[in-house]
Design a protein around this motif. Structure first.
Motif: not given
Ligand code: ADP
Length: 255
Positions: A41-45, A209-213
């Motif tokens: 929650n709150g990550a920015g999705k 931030n994207i930390i893995a993709m």
């Protein structure tokens, strides 16, 4: 930029006042993919999703959808995307056929309401009012509304939150069937089992931030290769398997 991507996001940032909710993320989505945005929650999705949906202003960065630049041609983007409305967007007293006709009118489209309801397994609810639907039925109906303008891309924000295991599985099948017809799907979810089963690739977002993709498979293999071990032995089944085994796969939401 990669020309084969249907969505290209570059260094996207969003500030709410002094707070930077999205901190310069970049990713591509390819035609026909189911792409998951995962994160706490709150990550920015939702912020990221709503910017792509043209519903929220970005602070900076570049977004190109179906070849249209968000800054220059947002109206062209709107024509090729399908967006799930919040439940409050439906007139509760109208029945499903009336609601679909209303939306079709807004999109200036002629639609076969029966076929559309059949697609989401709600044919026998054609004359039911929206407010009389179960949670799973409401979700399926809202997915039908995203398809009215025959979009190239649909955006689903937590499509299975709050549903029971049967209804969730039913939604997974529906989303997979929509993709099979060639529609690209972007979804957010808190459920990792859902992402693992449904998504071709996922981006894990944390604190903007994207930390893995990668594909779920590769991300899991990378973790294992790094020496990760599960703290306890994995059983051959889990409690959800028990639940589904006891109560069956059939839908329980009134149909
Ligand atoms: P997620 O969908 O991953 O839960 P959101 O995109 O909804 O995350 O929110 C990201 C961050 O931005 C959160 O800290 C949230 O409180 C904040 N935020 C979201 N919308 C607003 C807004 N309209 N005004 C101020 N802060 C906001």
């Amino acid at each position: 930029m990669s020309s084969s991507a249907i969505i290209e996001v570059r260094d996207l940032r969003k500030k709410y006042g002094q707070f930077e909710a999205v901190k310069g993320i970049s990713f591509d989505v390819f035609p026909g993919e189911i792409f998951g945005l995962l994160g706490p929650n709150g990550a920015g999705k939702s912020t990221t999703l709503e910017i792509m949906e043209t519903l929220r202003e970005k602070t900076s960065g570049r977004v190109v959808i179906g070849g249209f630049d968000l800054d220059q041609e947002p109206a062209s983007i709107k024509k090729i995307i399908g967006v799930q409305l919040q439940a409050s967007g439906y007139y509760p007293g109208l029945n499903l056929v009336q609601l679909l006709e209303l939306f079709a009118g807004l999109y200036n489209r002629d639609i076969d309401t029966r076929a559309m309801l059949a697609l989401v397994n709600l044919e026998d609810k054609a004359k039911a009012r929206y407010k009389a639907l179960s949670g799973g039925q409401k979700q399926r109906f809202s997915i039908a509304t995203t398809l009215i303008n025959e979009p190239k891309i649909i955006f689903l924000d937590e499509p299975t939150t709050g549903l029971d295991p049967q209804a969730r599985r039913n939604l997974w099948e529906l989303i997979a069937a929509i993709r099979k017809k060639g529609t690209t799907v972007i979804l957010t979810t808190h459920y990792m089992d859902e992402a693992e089963k449904l998504c071709d690739r996922v981006a894990i977002i944390d604190k903007g931030n994207i930390i893995a993709m990668n594909t779920p498979d590769v991300l899991i293999d990378q973790l294992v290769a790094s020496g990760f071990e599960k703290p306890k032995e994995v059983k051959q089944a889990n409690l959800e398997d028990v639940f589904i085994n006891l109560t069956g796969h059939a839908l329980r939401d009134g149909d």
